[in-house]
Design a protein around this motif. Structure first.
Motif, PDB file in Angstrom:
ATOM      1  N   LEU B 446       1.439  -1.133   0.135  1.00 13.18           N
ATOM      2  CA  LEU B 446       0.101   0.486   0.021  1.00 13.18           C
ATOM      3  C   LEU B 446       0.898   0.709  -0.262  1.00 13.18           C
ATOM      4  CD1 LEU B 446      -2.728  -1.128   2.429  1.00 13.18           C
ATOM      5  CD2 LEU B 446      -3.006  -0.756  -0.234  1.00 13.18           C
ATOM      6  N   LYS B 447       2.257   0.828   1.376  1.00 21.79           N
ATOM      7  CA  LYS B 447       3.127   2.565   0.900  1.00 21.79           C
ATOM      8  C   LYS B 447       3.354   2.113  -0.479  1.00 21.79           C
ATOM      9  CE  LYS B 447       4.969   5.702   3.432  1.00 21.79           C
ATOM     10  NZ  LYS B 447       4.059   6.860   4.248  1.00 21.79           N
ATOM     11  N   LEU B 448       3.925   1.601  -1.222  1.00 15.68           N
ATOM     12  CA  LEU B 448       4.604   1.919  -2.637  1.00 15.68           C
ATOM     13  C   LEU B 448       4.041   2.378  -3.326  1.00 15.68           C
ATOM     14  CD1 LEU B 448       6.531  -1.656  -3.170  1.00 15.68           C
ATOM     15  CD2 LEU B 448       7.125   0.263  -2.830  1.00 15.68           C
ATOM     16  N   LYS B 449       2.010   1.272  -3.882  1.00 14.81           N
ATOM     17  CA  LYS B 449       1.641   2.658  -4.479  1.00 14.81           C
ATOM     18  C   LYS B 449       1.735   4.011  -4.277  1.00 14.81           C
ATOM     19  CE  LYS B 449      -1.691  -1.123  -5.459  1.00 14.81           C
ATOM     20  NZ  LYS B 449      -2.402  -0.740  -6.833  1.00 14.81           N
ATOM     21  N   GLU B 450       1.393   3.998  -2.532  1.00 12.23           N
ATOM     22  CA  GLU B 450       1.588   5.955  -2.388  1.00 12.23           C
ATOM     23  C   GLU B 450       2.077   6.195  -2.998  1.00 12.23           C
ATOM     24  OE1 GLU B 450      -0.166   5.867   1.593  1.00 12.23           O
ATOM     25  OE2 GLU B 450       1.253   7.142   1.661  1.00 12.23           O
ATOM     26  N   LEU B 451       3.775   5.785  -2.776  1.00 10.48           N
ATOM     27  CA  LEU B 451       4.768   6.701  -3.184  1.00 10.48           C
ATOM     28  C   LEU B 451       4.692   6.963  -5.178  1.00 10.48           C
ATOM     29  CD1 LEU B 451       7.316   4.837  -0.932  1.00 10.48           C
ATOM     30  CD2 LEU B 451       6.991   7.644  -0.923  1.00 10.48           C
ATOM     31  N   TYR B 452       4.695   6.036  -5.650  1.00  9.63           N
ATOM     32  CA  TYR B 452       4.687   5.512  -6.722  1.00  9.63           C
ATOM     33  C   TYR B 452       3.552   6.458  -7.574  1.00  9.63           C
ATOM     34  CZ  TYR B 452       7.824   2.480  -8.142  1.00  9.63           C
ATOM     35  OH  TYR B 452       9.639   1.382  -8.563  1.00  9.63           O
ATOM     36  N   ALA B 453       2.318   6.530  -6.819  1.00  6.24           N
ATOM     37  CA  ALA B 453       1.324   7.589  -7.046  1.00  6.24           C
ATOM     38  C   ALA B 453       2.506   9.043  -7.515  1.00  6.24           C
ATOM     39  CB  ALA B 453       0.338   7.212  -6.543  1.00  6.24           C
ATOM     40  N   ALA B 454       3.236   9.428  -6.017  1.00  3.33           N
ATOM     41  CA  ALA B 454       3.134  10.891  -5.850  1.00  3.33           C
ATOM     42  C   ALA B 454       4.071  10.662  -6.636  1.00  3.33           C
ATOM     43  CB  ALA B 454       3.078  10.643  -4.264  1.00  3.33           C
TER      44      ALA B 454
END
Lengths: 267, 824, 238
Positions: B446-454
Motif C-alpha cells: 500500500l505504501k509503495l502504491k502511495e509513493l509511486y502515485a506521488a
C-alpha cells in the motif's frame, strides 16, 4: 471400578521426546532453565528424572541375538499395585487412587523424602527449596491425575505421534501388550517381553520390551522393599506397643509404689 | 507426494531412503505403523547412519552418502534381470516401448556421458534424446520391448554395469544385504502389492539430487507402484507448508501453479505462448496445453481491470529474468558476495546458519546496503552484524527487523506434503507489534502504491495498476478467494451454457479461460476455497472441512477433509490403478475403474483422467496426463541426461568406478575467492579423508531460530554434536562426550563427539571409509547465549558444506562432502 | 536450710551437698529440651495417628524444628567435651556398667514398687538405673547422629538401600530412648522415693540424708557403705 494402566510399546517408540515435552507443558515444568543440560555424548537429556522432569526417554545401544537395536525407554513412576511410597509417606500426600494411579497432593507433602528412598524403582524426586532446613516437595509422574479423572488421556499418551502409548483398563492393556509381544516374536524380535504384569503388586506402567529388562536399566525382579514391610508392619507397631506398654507400666508402678511407700517414711 | 500421508497405511513395502521420517515427520509414523502392524508391511531403511527411523526397520542398510544412484541402479538391474517388473504396466503406462533417436548413446558407450555433450559449455544438446516419430509426429513404439533402441533395452544396457559387486563396493552395503533389500522391495511389483518410497533431503541435496529422485521414480514405474494405493513417489517435504510455498512459486523460475516464468527471451505474450506450446515445449501436449488459460487467469488476478485483451493482459507488467534463469539461492549469495545486490528482504529464514558455506554467506550479508528481516526471534541472521568476533562498526549494512506473527497467530492455509490444503484459524494474539507476514507485505504494498502515485517515474503502471483490494488490515480470506479463482464474466461452455456466473467463486480449473473472463491466483488450487459439502450437511470452503469419518473404500482418502490439489485428487496418476481395459489390477488395491454402464470412471478417488474417456478411446491408456506422450517417463530428459548415471559428489574420497566422469558433468562449479580463508574452496581426500553428511533432529527445527529459544527443546538437545563410529573414535583417541574439532576446506567448528555403534566404517572400493554425521541446527544465538552461558558448544555445521548445487535445481550439496576430525 | 513441708507443722533441717556440676546440669537440661522437641517432632513422621501434624506447611515447620533441635542436641555433648575434656571422660567412665549393677536390677521390684530400702545394694554417685539411663542416652545420641546426619545430608549421596536401614535404626533408637525417657521422667518427677532427684538436677545439690540413703557408696565410700547395708539387712529380718 477397574484399575487403569499405561501401555508403553517401546518397539513403536521413536524417541521423539514428544512425551517428555508434553508432560512439562501440561504440568508447568521447566527445561534447560532448571537443568542446564550439556551434551554428554548421547541424545539422552536430561540425564535423570528431576522435580521438573517427570518422564524422559532413556537411550541404550544394544547388541542382542537379533542384531543391533537402539532401545528407547520412557521412564517414570510405575504406579505400583503395592506402592511402597504410599506406605511410607508420613503425611498421606501420596495416595493410591481407587483406579490404581499413585496420586499426589502437593500441599500435604512436607518434603521428608521417604518416598524417594523407599521406591524400588528410584523414581520420586525431591524439589529441595533449602537443603539446610530440609524444606522440599516431592514430585513424580501422576498419570495426569487431573486429566484422567476428567475423562482425558494423560498428556504424553495424547501427544505420542508414533502411537506407542496407550492408556485405559489395565486388563485390556495387558491383553494388548501380550498380543504385541506375540506379533513381535513372529517378526523376529525373539526377546520381546511384557514387563509389569505381576511385579510389586502389578505395575500401572506396562512395557512391551524388545530386550530383557536389564538391557534397559530396569530391575529384572523389582520387589516391594522388605524394609518397608519391616518398618511399617513391625517397627511402627512395635514402637507404639513398646511406648504404650512403658506408659502403662509406669502408671501401674506409680500406683503400686504409692500404696507401698509413704512420704513420711522418706527421709 | 504423488500419494498422501494416510495412504502410507496401504503399503506392503515401505522403503525410506534419504529421509528420517520418524524424527522429521513424526506423525507419519502413525500410518507407517498401521501398515506394519495391520497389513504386515515390511519397512526398509537405507541411510548413512542408524537413526531413529532405522530403529523401526525390518531391514536396515548403511549407505555411503552420495551413492543413491548406484543403489537404485543396482535395483533397476536386479528388477530387469529377474523380470520382477509389472510387465503390462510397464508396456502400457510407461515409455519403455518407445524408440529413441538412432544416434542416441549412453554412458555405457561414452564413458559416463550421453550423446550431445559440450565440454566447454558443460551442457548437453538434447536432440539425440528425442523419440523416433512417424510422419504424423507420433512416437514409434515396440510393445514387445525387444527393439535395441527402445527405452527398455537402452535401460538394460545402461544399468548392466550396476551389478551387485560393483554397487556393493561403491555404496559400502554388503552384497547379501543389498540383494536382500532388492529382493524384498521388488516383491511390490506383483499385482495387489504396493511399495512406497519415502524420500526427502537425503535424496535431493546433492549435485545429482534430481537424478536421485529420477532413479527411484524409475523403480516405482517398473514395479507398477505409481498411481496405486500404498504406492507413489513420495517426497516428505522439509518444512511445514513448504509445499504451499513451492505451489505459490516462492522460487526464482516459476509462477504460482508451476507456470514457467517468462524470461527476456519471451518478448511478448504471443512469443511466450508459442515457445511453450511448440512441439517439444512444456505445454505441447497433455493437460498442459491448457497452460495459456492458467497464465492469463493469473495475470487477470494480479492486474484486474488493467489486464485486458488490449494490453496482452498486462503481460508486460511482469518482471522478466534473463534466460537462462539462475537466481536461486547459491547464485543469489554469490552475487551478494560480489557486491551486486544492494538490499535483501528475508522472511523467516536464517541464512547465517542454513546457508551452505555459511561463513561465505555471512560475509555476503555484510556487502548489502540494507537488509530487512521478518522474524519471530532474534537469530544469527538478524544479528549477523554483532556475532561473536564481528566488529559492528566495520559493517555498513542497515538492518531492519520486523517482528512477525507465528503460525498460530494468524489465519491461513497450510499444505501438507500430500498436497492437502488445510485452513487454519488464528488461535492466539501476536505479541507486541508483531504482524503476520502477509500484513507486513500488505502495508509495504500500500505504501509503495502511495509513493509511486506521488512520484511516478518512467514506468509506475505495474505497481499502480496492481489489483490490491484486501483492506488496510489484510483480509486473508479475500486473498484466498483470489488464489482459488473467480469468474470475472460469465463462463460458458462450447454450447453457450453458463458454467459459472460472473462474480462467482470457481469450483474447478476446468472453467479457467484465456480470454480474460476468469481470474485465478494459482490454477492448481482452484476449488480449495469454494464452498463444498463437508459430508455433515454443511457447505464450507473446501480447505476448512474436517470430516474424518467418511472414507470410501477404507483407503484413508477422506475426501471431505480439506482439499487436495488438484481438484481434490488424493492419489495422482490413479488411472494406473486400473489395467488397460479399465479393471483394477487387483481387488486389494482397487481405487478407480471404468464403469461401462455409466460410461465414466468411478471409484474412491477423483479420477486423474478425463472422466468420460473410455479405456479404448484414443489416449484411454495414457495415465500421465501432464506429459505430452501421456506415459510415465522412464527415459526423460533433464540437464545431465535422460537416465540417472552415478557420479561422485563434488568432494569424494574415492574415484568414480562407473566412468572417468568423476562428478556431474553439467553442474556449475563456483570458484569465488578460491584459495582464500573464506571462499568457494574444495577439499581433497588426502587432507579431508572423512565423509560428512548433515541432517536434522526431531527436537530442533531447521536453523534453530525457533527451537533454540525453547527451554524444553534446548534441554533435550543442548549442544552441537558429531556422530562417529567407535572405530574412528579409537583411531583419533576420541572418547564419547569429548569436545572435537571438525574442519573442511571451508571452515572449522567444534562439536561434542557421540561415539556410537550406529555408524560403522564402510568398505568402499577396497578402502575403509569413515562417515560422520552432523546436525545443522546450531548457531551462537539463542536461549543459552542470551542467558549469559557462552561456553556451550553451538557450532554451525554449514560452515563446512560446499557452495555447489544440483544441475537442475541448484539445491546445495549439503549431504556429502569431506572433513577431518580431531580432538579439541 | 530449714524447710517446712506443706500441711505439716514440723520444720526440717536440710544440709545440702553438691552432687551435680553446673556443666552436668546445663548439659542435662539442654538435652532434655532438645530431646523432647526431637521426640515429638520425630514421632509425627512415625505414628500414623499424628499424620495431620506432619502435613503441609506445619510439617515443614516441625521438620525444621527437628533439625534445629538436632544440631543443638548434637553439639551440646561435644561442647562439654571441648570445654571440660577430663571431666567429660570421667563422667563417661561413671556410666560404664560393672558387675555389681546386676544387684540393682534384681532389687528393682522390691525397692521401687514395694519400698523395701534394705533390698537395694549401695549405689555410687549414679545408681545403676541412672547409669542405664545415661548409657542408653549416650548410645542413642550416637545412633541418632550416625543415622540422622546421612538422612539429612546424604539423600542422593548414599544408596537408598542404606538409607532405608538408617531410618529403621533411627526409629529403633527412638523407641528405646523414648521408653527410657518415660521411665526416667517418672522416677525423677513422680516417684515418691526419688524426691531429691529433681532438686538435685535443678540446683546441683542433694540433701545429706538423701545421699546417705540412696547413694551410700558415694557418700560413705564402698567399704562403709557395704557395712551399713549389711546392718540394714540384718535389722529388717528381725
Amino acid at each position: 471400578m477397574a484399575r487403569l494402566a499405561m501401555l508403553i510399546d517401546t518397539s513403536q517408540c521413536v524417541a521423539c521426546r514428544g512425551c517428555q515435552v508434553a508432560c512439562k507443558q501440561w504440568n508447568d515444568r521447566q527445561g534447560w532453565l532448571y537443568s542446564r543440560t550439556r551434551n554428554r555424548g548421547s541424545y539422552e537429556n536430561p540425564p535423570d528424572l528431576s522435580p521438573h522432569t517427570w518422564t524422559r526417554i532413556k537411550f541404550t545401544e544394544y547388541e542382542g541375538p537379533d542384531g543391533f537395536r537402539w532401545l528407547f525407554l520412557k521412564e517414570g513412576c510405575m504406579h505400583c499395585g503395592d506402592p511402597a511410597c504410599v506406605a511410607v509417606c508420613p503425611t498421606g500426600a501420596l495416595k493410591q487412587h481407587p483406579r490404581g494411579l499413585v496420586t499426589y497432593e502437593r500441599e500435604l507433602c512436607n518434603g521428608c523424602g521417604y518416598c524417594a528412598q523407599f521406591c524400588p524403582f528410584h523414581i520420586p524426586r525431591l524439589e529441595v527449596v533449602n537443603p539446610l532446613t530440609g524444606e522440599a516437595k516431592s514430585s513424580k509422574c501422576t498419570f495426569c491425575q487431573d486429566r484422567v479423572t476428567n475423562g482425558l488421556l494423560p498428556a504424553c499418551v495424547k501427544t505420542c505421534p508414533a502411537r506407542a502409548l496407550d492408556f485405559g483398563d489395565r486388563d485390556e492393556m495387558i491383553a494388548k501388550g501380550q498380543a504385541r509381544v506375540e506379533a513381535l516374536k513372529a517378526r523376529g524380535y525373539t526377546q520381546a517381553n511384557l514387563y509389569g504384569v505381576d511385579q510389586v503388586g502389578g505395575l500401572g506402567r506396562l512395557y512391551v520390551l524388545i530386550a530383557p529388562p536389564e538391557a534397559y536399566g530396569l530391575p529384572a525382579k523389582p520387589e516391594y522393599p522388605a524394609l518397608v514391610s519391616v518398618w511399617q508392619k513391625v517397627v511402627q507397631p512395635l514402637g507404639g506397643a513398646a511406648i504404650g506398654a512403658t506408659i502403662l507400666g509406669i502408671l501401674g508402678a506409680f500406683f503400686l509404689a504409692r500404696r507401698n511407700i509413704r512420704m513420711e517414711e522418706v527421709k | 507426494m504423488t500419494n498422501h500421508w494416510v495412504d502410507l497405511k496401504n503399503a506392503d513395502y515401505i522403503l525410506i531412503i534419504g529421509s528420517n521420517a520418524a524424527e522429521n515427520h513424526p506423525a507419519s509414523m502413525t500410518w507407517i505403523h498401521k501398515a506394519m502392524n495391520e497389513r504386515g508391511a515390511k519397512l526398509i531403511v537405507v541411510d548413512p547412519r542408524f537413526n531413529r527411523t532405522a530403529s523401526q526397520a525390518d531391514i536396515f542398510a548403511q549407505i555411503r552418502p552420495g551413492t543413491d544412484i548406484a543403489f537404485f541402479g543396482g535395483m533397476i538391474k536386479y528388477i530387469l534381470d529377474n523380470e520382477l517388473y509389472h510387465k503390462d504396466y510397464v508396456v502400457h503406462y510407461t515409455n519403455a516401448s518407445f524408440l529413441i533417436h538412432p544416434d542416441y548413446k549412453g554412458p555405457d558407450e561414452l564413458d559416463g556421458l550421453f550423446s550431445g555433450y559440450d565440454p566447454e559449455k558443460r551442457r548437453y544438446d538434447r536432440s539425440t534424446w528425442t523419440y523416433q516419430t512417424d510422419a504424423d509426429g507420433k512416437p514409434l513404439r515396440d510393445e514387445t520391448l525387444q527393439h535395441p533402441q527402445c527405452v527398455f533395452q537402452i535401460m538394460k544396457r545402461h544399468y548392466a554395469r550396476y551389478d551387485l559387486d560393483t554397487v556393493s563396493s561403491v555404496t559400502g552395503i554388503p552384497k547379501d544385504l543389498l540383494e536382500k533389500i532388492y529382493k524384498t522391495y521388488a516383491e511390490s511389483g506383483q499385482a495387489g502389492k504396493a511399495g512406497t518410497i519415502l524420500y526427502a533431503m537425503g535424496q535431493t541435496q546433492h549435485t545429482v539430487g534430481s537424478q536421485n529422485v529420477r532413479a527411484l521414480a524409475i523403480v516405482q514405474l517398473l514395479l507398477g507402484n505409481v498411481g496405486i494405493p500404498g504406492g507413489g513417489v513420495n517426497a516428505l517435504r522439509g518444512e511445514s507448508n513448504v509445499q504451499g510455498s513451492t505451489d505459490m512459486a516462492v522460487l526464482a523460475h516459476i509462477l504460482p501453479g508451476y507456470l514457467p516464468i517468462p524470461t527476456t527471451a519471451d518478448v511478448d505474450l504471443k512469443t511466450y505462448i508459442e515457445r511453450k506450446t511448440k512441439p517439444g515445449g512444456p505445454w505441447s501436449g497433455g493437460y498442459w496445453t491448457n497452460g495459456p488459460k492458467f497464465l492469463i487467469s493469473l495475470l487477470k488476478a494480479w492486474w484486474g481491470d488493467h489486464a485486458t485483451q488490449h494490453n496482452d493482459f498486462a503481460y508486460d507488467y511482469l518482471p522478466k529474468p534473463d534466460s537462462p534463469i539462475n537466481h536461486s539461492w547459491i547464485p543469489l549469495f554469490e552475487a551478494m558476495y560480489a557486491g551486486k545486490i544492494k538490499g535483501l528482504w528475508i522472511m523467516g529464514m536464517n541464512p547465517a546458519v542454513c546457508g551452505a558455506n555459511a561463513r561465505f554467506e555471512r560475509e555476503a550479508l555484510k556487502k548489502l546496503e540494507w537488509m530487512v528481516v521478518q522474524e519471530i526471534f532474534d537469530t544469527e541472521t538478524t544479528s549477523f552484524w554483532r556475532a561473536p568476533g564481528e566488529d559492528p562498526s566495520k559493517i555498513q549494512t542497515e538492518v531492519f527487523v520486523l517482528p512477525a506473527a507465528d503460525a498460530m497467530e494468524k489465519a491461513g492455509s497450510v499444505v501438507t506434503s500430500g498436497r492437502t490444503i488445510q485452513w487454519r484459524p488464528k488461535v492466539a494474539e501476536p505479541p507486541g507489534e508483531a504482524k503476520p507476514d502477509y500484513q507486513i507485505i500488505n502495508l509495504i504494498a500500500l505504501k509503495l502504491k502511495e509513493l509511486y502515485a506521488a512520484d511516478p517515474g518512467p514506468f509506475p503502471d505495474p505497481i499502480l495498476h496492481l489489483n490490491w483490494d484486501y483492506g488496510q488490515e489484510l483480509d486473508i480470506e479475500k486473498v484466498a478467494r483470489e488464489i482459488n479463482g473467480y469468474a470475472v464474466k460469465d463462463v460458458k461452455d462450447a454450447e453457450g451454457n453458463i458454467l459459472a456466473k460472473a462474480g462467482s467463486i470457481l469450483t474447478t480449473f476446468g472453467h479457467l479461460r484465456d480470454d480474460g473472463s476468469t481470474a485465478c491466483g494459482a490454477w492448481i488450487y482452484t476449488g480449495y476455497f469454494a464452498p463444498a459439502p463437508d459430508g455433515f450437511g454443511n457447505m464450507l470452503p473446501a480447505a476448512k472441512r474436517r470430516n474424518s469419518v467418511y472414507d470410501p473404500g477404507g483407503l484413508g482418502i477422506y475426501p471431505y477433509w480439506g482439499f487436495s490439489w488438484p481438484a481434490n485428487r488424493r492419489i495422482l496418476y490413479n488411472r494406473c490403478s486400473a489395467d488397460p481395459n479399465g479393471k483394477p489390477w487387483s481387488k486389494d488395491k482397487a481405487l478407480i475403474w471404468w464403469d461401462e454402464t455409466q460410461k465414466k470412471w468411478v471409484g474412491y478417488d477423483v479420477p486423474d483422467f478425463p472422466a468420460t474417456k473410455a479405456p479404448t478411446d484414443p489416449g484411454g491408456r495414457d495415465p500421465f496426463i501432464m506429459r505430452t506422450d501421456g506415459k510415465g517417463g522412464l527415459f526423460a530428459a533433464m540437464n545431465e541426461g535422460p537416465l540417472p548415471e552415478h557420479y561422485e559428489p563434488v568432494e569424494s574420497p574415492v574415484k568414480n568406478v562407473f566412468s572417468s566422469q568423476q562428478i556431474n558433468p553439467v553442474i556449475k562449479i563456483w570458484r569465488t575467492d578460491e584459495g582464500k580463508d573464506i571462499g568457494d574452496n574444495y577439499g581433497s581426500p588426502d587432507k579431508f579423508p572423512i565423509v560428512a553428511t548433515t541432517y536434522r533432529l526431531g527436537e530442533h527445527w531447521q536453523a534453530g531460530g525457533m527451537s533454540r529459544w525453547s527451554d524444553w527443546l534446548v534441554e533435550a538437545q543442548p549442544e552441537m554434536f558429531v556422530e562417529m563410529s567407535q572405530e574412528l573414535a579409537a583411531e583419533k583417541g576420541i572418547k564419547n562426550g569429548d569436545k572435537v574439532k571438525i574442519k573442511s576446506a571451508r571452515g572449522e567448528i567444534e562439536a561434542i563427539a557421540i561415539v556410537t555403534a550406529r555408524i560403522k566404517p564402510l568398505k568402499v572400493n577396497g578402502k575403509t571409509i569413515h562417515v560422520v554425521g552432523l546436525p545443522w541446527h546450531w548457531g551462537w544465538k539463542g536461549l543459552t547465549y542470551d542467558m549469559g552461558v557462552k561456553d556451550m558448544v553451538q557450532g554451525t555445521a554449514n560452515f563446512l558444506s560446499p557452495h555447489v548445487g544440483d544441475a537442475n535445481t541448484m539445491i546445495p550439496e549439503y549431504k556429502a562432502f569431506l572433513v577431518d576430525v580431531e580432538k579439541a | 536450710m530449714i524447710v517446712q513441708i506443706k500441711g505439716k507443722p514440723e520444720f526440717i533441717q536440710i544440709q545440702w551437698v553438691p552432687r551435680y556440676t553446673t556443666m552436668e546440669r546445663v548439659v542435662h537440661w539442654f538435652h532434655t529440651a532438645t530431646f523432647t522437641l526431637l521426640a515429638i517432632t520425630g514421632m509425627m513422621l512415625f505414628f500414623p495417628f499424628l499424620q495431620p501434624l506432619a502435613q503441609g506447611q506445619a510439617g515443614i515447620t516441625f521438620r525444621l524444628i527437628h533439625r534445629v533441635a538436632a544440631v543443638i542436641f548434637g553439639l551440646v555433648p561435644i561442647i562439654y567435651l571441648i570445654i571440660q575434656p577430663r571431666r567429660f571422660l570421667m563422667h563417661i567412665k561413671e556410666f560404664l556398667p560393672k558387675k555389681e549393677d546386676i544387684g540393682w536390677l534384681k532389687a528393682v521390684p522390691a525397692y521401687y514398687l514395694m519400698g523395701k530400702h534394705e533390698a537395694m545394694p549401695p549405689q555410687g554417685r549414679f545408681n545403676a538405673g541412672e547409669k542405664l539411663n545415661g548409657l542408653i542416652t549416650i548410645i542413642a545420641w550416637l545412633v541418632f547422629g550416625i543415622t540422622g546426619l546421612p538422612m539429612w545430608f546424604g539423600k542422593g549421596v548414599i544408596p537408598p538401600e542404606l538409607f532405608r536401614w538408617l531410618v529403621i535404626f533411627h526409629d529403633l533408637a527412638m523407641i528405646v530412648s523414648v521408653s527410657m525417657f518415660l521411665v526416667h521422667f517418672y522416677l525423677a518427677v513422680a516417684h515418691p522415693l526419688m524426691w531429691g532427684a529433681l532438686v538435685n538436677m535443678r540446683f546441683g545439690v542433694t540433701s545429706v540424708e538423701y545421699l546417705a540413703e540412696h547413694h551410700t557408696k558415694w557418700f560413705y565410700g564402698p567399704k562403709r557403705a557395704m557395712e551399713i547395708w549389711e546392718a540394714k539387712k540384718r535389722e529388717s529380718v528381725h
